[in-house]
Write an enzyme that holds these catalytic residues in place. Sequence first.
Site, PDB file in Angstrom:
ATOM      1  N   SER A  14       0.856  -1.189   0.000  1.00 47.16           N
ATOM      2  CA  SER A  14       0.000   0.000   0.000  1.00 47.16           C
ATOM      3  C   SER A  14       0.887   1.231   0.000  1.00 47.16           C
ATOM      4  CB  SER A  14      -0.894   0.002   1.246  1.00 47.16           C
ATOM      5  OG  SER A  14      -0.111   0.340   2.376  1.00 47.16           O
ATOM      6  N   LYS A  15       0.243   2.375  -0.114  1.00 43.67           N
ATOM      7  CA  LYS A  15       0.985   3.631  -0.130  1.00 43.67           C
ATOM      8  C   LYS A  15       1.797   3.779   1.154  1.00 43.67           C
ATOM      9  CE  LYS A  15      -0.171   7.907  -2.431  1.00 43.67           C
ATOM     10  NZ  LYS A  15      -1.163   8.909  -2.716  1.00 43.67           N
TER      11      LYS A  15
END
Length: 476
Positions: A246-247
């Site tokens: 994920s980011k």
Amino acid sequence: MAKVRTRFAPSPTGYLHVGGIRTALFAWLLARQGEGQFILRLEDTDKDREVEGSAEHLIQSLRSLGIDYDEGPDINGPFGPYRQSDRLGIYKEWAQKLIDAGRAYADPYTSEQVQQFREQAQAEKRPFLYRDQRPENPPAWDGTTPLRFKSDPKSYEWHDEVMGDLHSGPEVIDDFILIKSDGYPTYNFAHIVDDHLMEITHVIRGQEFLSSLPNYLNLYEALQIERPILATMPHIMNEQGNKKLSKRDGAKDVLDYEKDGYLPETLVSFIATLGWNDGTEQEIFTRDELIAKFSLDRVQHSGARFDQKRLLWMNGQFIRQLSLDDLWDRVVEFWPDVANGADHEYKHRVLALAQDRLKTLHDLPTLTSYFFAEPLPDWQMVDSNKQLSKLDRSRHIELLTAATKALESSDFRAESLQQTLNDLLEQTGEKPGILFSLIRFAITWAPFSPALPETMEVLGREHTLGRLQSAVDSAR
Ligand code: GLU
């Protein structure tokens, strides 16, 4: 076999993440292997999730990586338009076919009623399925209510080019929405119609769609269209391999990677090898090699780990392979301010020296500022160096003074500088890890730099000796 036609079908809901690019890249590689075509289709039917500017951003990201498409929102082709919001009439037509065949119905329920059905199913300990609530006499569909697919639950066996042979039972098939009450189709419906009309031969997409596949197979049948070849990409996992990337794991927008000094060819090679290899140990691939060697059946089933260190290493390798002229053109934006107005020829020499040490183009200021401006002595660097901190300051001064003396008679060519430095090792009885590191700090005050003799040669006699002197002065 029909010509390969693949597509990338992003929703303009944000930045293009690594997983999305990998899907695009694999689809593109497949098309470029033969006389195939690669299509960009914007799936903008979820107006609540749309992010302004993201379609342009997406296109820019693909362009920056050299993933070119033959047909798309801004490149006309025979199967346009390529933006789903411009195709609403087409979906209506196909919905009508299903209505006419008795395979779609207007959903008459309010959300409260659906909630009631759900609770009832829960109370009876059975899974909630829309198809258990089909209305007996549904009203004619006037577009103000959702249109639902009337499914035909059954078992399926199918082949996925990456995941292998898969199967599912009737229990996973349900009456899903084809057209929402806002008039837009769902992804589940629109992509099937579009892939068919756009003559897509291979659908390559992320794992998140796998659980819906039985529903899609059911819809292909109801529409009497042949399904394309299917390939499901496994998730990309974080560095530890225990969660979907994920980011938060530091994975950035592709355009940010480029701003941070990663080369597009690195990103292409890195992303292609996230879960794919050619069966050998080769880790770095040029674009042409990828086109020649890529195949879906060598994509791993399990999630690939996103390893930042490997990305950094790979970027250094790609930078090293560039010709100096090519590198010169690419670093225009990355020079430190102090290099503004510096002599062209001198800058070239500095760049040639720095090339081997650059991990990203962004390292250029750290690696080269001291070639253009006098660095400020920072003895903290020496004192936090494991080897050098073992010696006291007077020994540091002694060594730098000896170095100054020895270098005074040098002609400042790299080869003879190397010789002088070697002699100095013998004379002082120190190890290179100590003596050379100390001299390096004294003339650069940078955490890393190119090889010492070459650095001194480019800096020249005056600067090198001057800096050694300043170092000694500042230590007192
Ligand atoms: N619009 C879908 C998404 O962005 C595309 C999935 C597909 O490639 O079919 O996730």
